[in-house]
Design a protein around this motif. Structure first.
Motif, short mmCIF file in Angstrom:
data_model
loop_
_atom_site.label_atom_id
_atom_site.label_comp_id
_atom_site.label_asym_id
_atom_site.label_seq_id
_atom_site.Cartn_x
_atom_site.Cartn_y
_atom_site.Cartn_z
N ARG A 54 29.38 50.68 39.08
CA ARG A 54 28.15 49.88 39.19
C ARG A 54 28.26 48.76 40.22
N PHE A 55 29.47 48.49 40.72
CA PHE A 55 29.71 47.35 41.61
C PHE A 55 30.44 47.78 42.87
N PRO A 56 29.75 48.31 43.88
CA PRO A 56 30.41 48.75 45.11
C PRO A 56 31.14 47.59 45.80
N GLY A 57 32.33 47.87 46.28
CA GLY A 57 33.10 46.87 47.02
C GLY A 57 33.79 45.83 46.17
N VAL A 58 33.79 46.03 44.87
CA VAL A 58 34.39 45.04 43.97
C VAL A 58 35.91 45.14 43.97
N VAL A 59 36.57 44.00 43.69
CA VAL A 59 38.01 43.96 43.49
C VAL A 59 38.23 43.49 42.05
N ALA A 60 38.91 44.30 41.24
CA ALA A 60 39.22 43.94 39.86
C ALA A 60 40.59 43.26 39.82
N LEU A 61 40.65 42.10 39.20
CA LEU A 61 41.90 41.35 39.10
C LEU A 61 42.25 41.14 37.63
N TRP A 62 43.50 41.45 37.28
CA TRP A 62 44.03 41.26 35.93
C TRP A 62 44.76 39.92 35.88
N PRO A 63 45.14 39.44 34.69
CA PRO A 63 45.84 38.15 34.61
C PRO A 63 47.07 38.06 35.53
N ASP A 64 47.85 39.13 35.65
CA ASP A 64 49.01 39.10 36.55
C ASP A 64 48.59 38.92 38.00
N ASP A 65 47.47 39.54 38.37
CA ASP A 65 46.95 39.39 39.73
C ASP A 65 46.53 37.95 39.98
N LEU A 66 45.88 37.34 38.99
CA LEU A 66 45.41 35.97 39.13
C LEU A 66 46.58 35.01 39.29
N ALA A 67 47.69 35.28 38.62
CA ALA A 67 48.88 34.45 38.78
C ALA A 67 49.39 34.51 40.22
N ARG A 68 49.27 35.68 40.86
CA ARG A 68 49.70 35.81 42.26
C ARG A 68 48.79 35.03 43.20
N LEU A 69 47.55 34.76 42.78
CA LEU A 69 46.64 34.00 43.65
C LEU A 69 47.15 32.57 43.87
N ASP A 70 48.00 32.10 42.96
CA ASP A 70 48.58 30.77 43.14
C ASP A 70 49.53 30.73 44.33
N ASP A 71 50.00 31.89 44.79
CA ASP A 71 50.86 31.99 45.96
C ASP A 71 50.01 32.51 47.12
N PRO A 72 49.57 31.64 48.03
CA PRO A 72 48.65 32.07 49.08
C PRO A 72 49.24 33.08 50.06
N LYS A 73 50.54 33.37 49.98
CA LYS A 73 51.14 34.34 50.87
C LYS A 73 51.20 35.73 50.24
N ARG A 74 50.71 35.87 49.02
CA ARG A 74 50.75 37.15 48.31
C ARG A 74 49.36 37.74 48.20
N CYS A 75 49.25 39.00 48.56
CA CYS A 75 47.98 39.70 48.41
C CYS A 75 47.75 40.01 46.93
N ALA A 76 46.56 39.77 46.42
CA ALA A 76 46.25 40.03 45.01
C ALA A 76 46.15 41.52 44.72
N CYS A 77 45.91 42.34 45.74
CA CYS A 77 45.76 43.78 45.53
C CYS A 77 47.10 44.51 45.53
N CYS A 78 47.96 44.22 46.50
CA CYS A 78 49.17 45.03 46.67
C CYS A 78 50.46 44.24 46.73
N SER A 79 50.39 42.92 46.65
CA SER A 79 51.55 42.03 46.67
C SER A 79 52.26 41.95 48.02
N VAL A 80 51.63 42.40 49.09
CA VAL A 80 52.20 42.26 50.43
C VAL A 80 52.26 40.78 50.78
N ASP A 81 53.37 40.34 51.35
CA ASP A 81 53.49 38.96 51.80
C ASP A 81 52.72 38.79 53.10
#
Length: 98
Positions: A54-81
């Motif tokens: 129902r939501f084209p182009g959406v990115v789903a983030l889980w709690p673990d993904d949100l924790a990675r957002l605290d590190d601006p050098k980590r991608c929330a989707c794939c963890s690439v630095d």
């Protein structure tokens, strides 16, 4: 013994920056909530995939993904630095995912 599996919260980051909140239940079904004045919400589905359709182009983030957002050098989707490429899908998606 009772099932101790809990529902899992998630966020949907839509193009344009809007964020919706939802949960996936142990059965696999999913729920997404919107604001009170939106007629298309809440959205239910037999799976998270059914809801995401129902939501084209959406990115789903889980709690673990949100924790990675605290590190601006980590991608929330794939963890690439890598720093965000500014693709607009969310605030922390690398150029490989964008």
């Amino acid at each position: 013994m009772a099932d101790r599996t809990l529902s899992r919260p998630f966020q949907l980051h839509l193009p344009g920056g809007r964020v919706l909140h939802g949960a996936q239940f142990p059965s696999g079904r999913a729920f997404v909530d919107g604001s009170e004045d939106e007629q298309e919400f809440p959205v239910y589905g037999i799976s998270l995939g059914a809801v995401l359709e129902r939501f084209p182009g959406v990115v789903a983030l889980w709690p673990d993904d949100l924790a990675r957002l605290d590190d601006p050098k980590r991608c929330a989707c794939c963890s690439v630095d890598e720093r965000c490429s500014g693709c607009g899908r969310c605030s922390a998606v690398c150029s490989g995912c964008g």
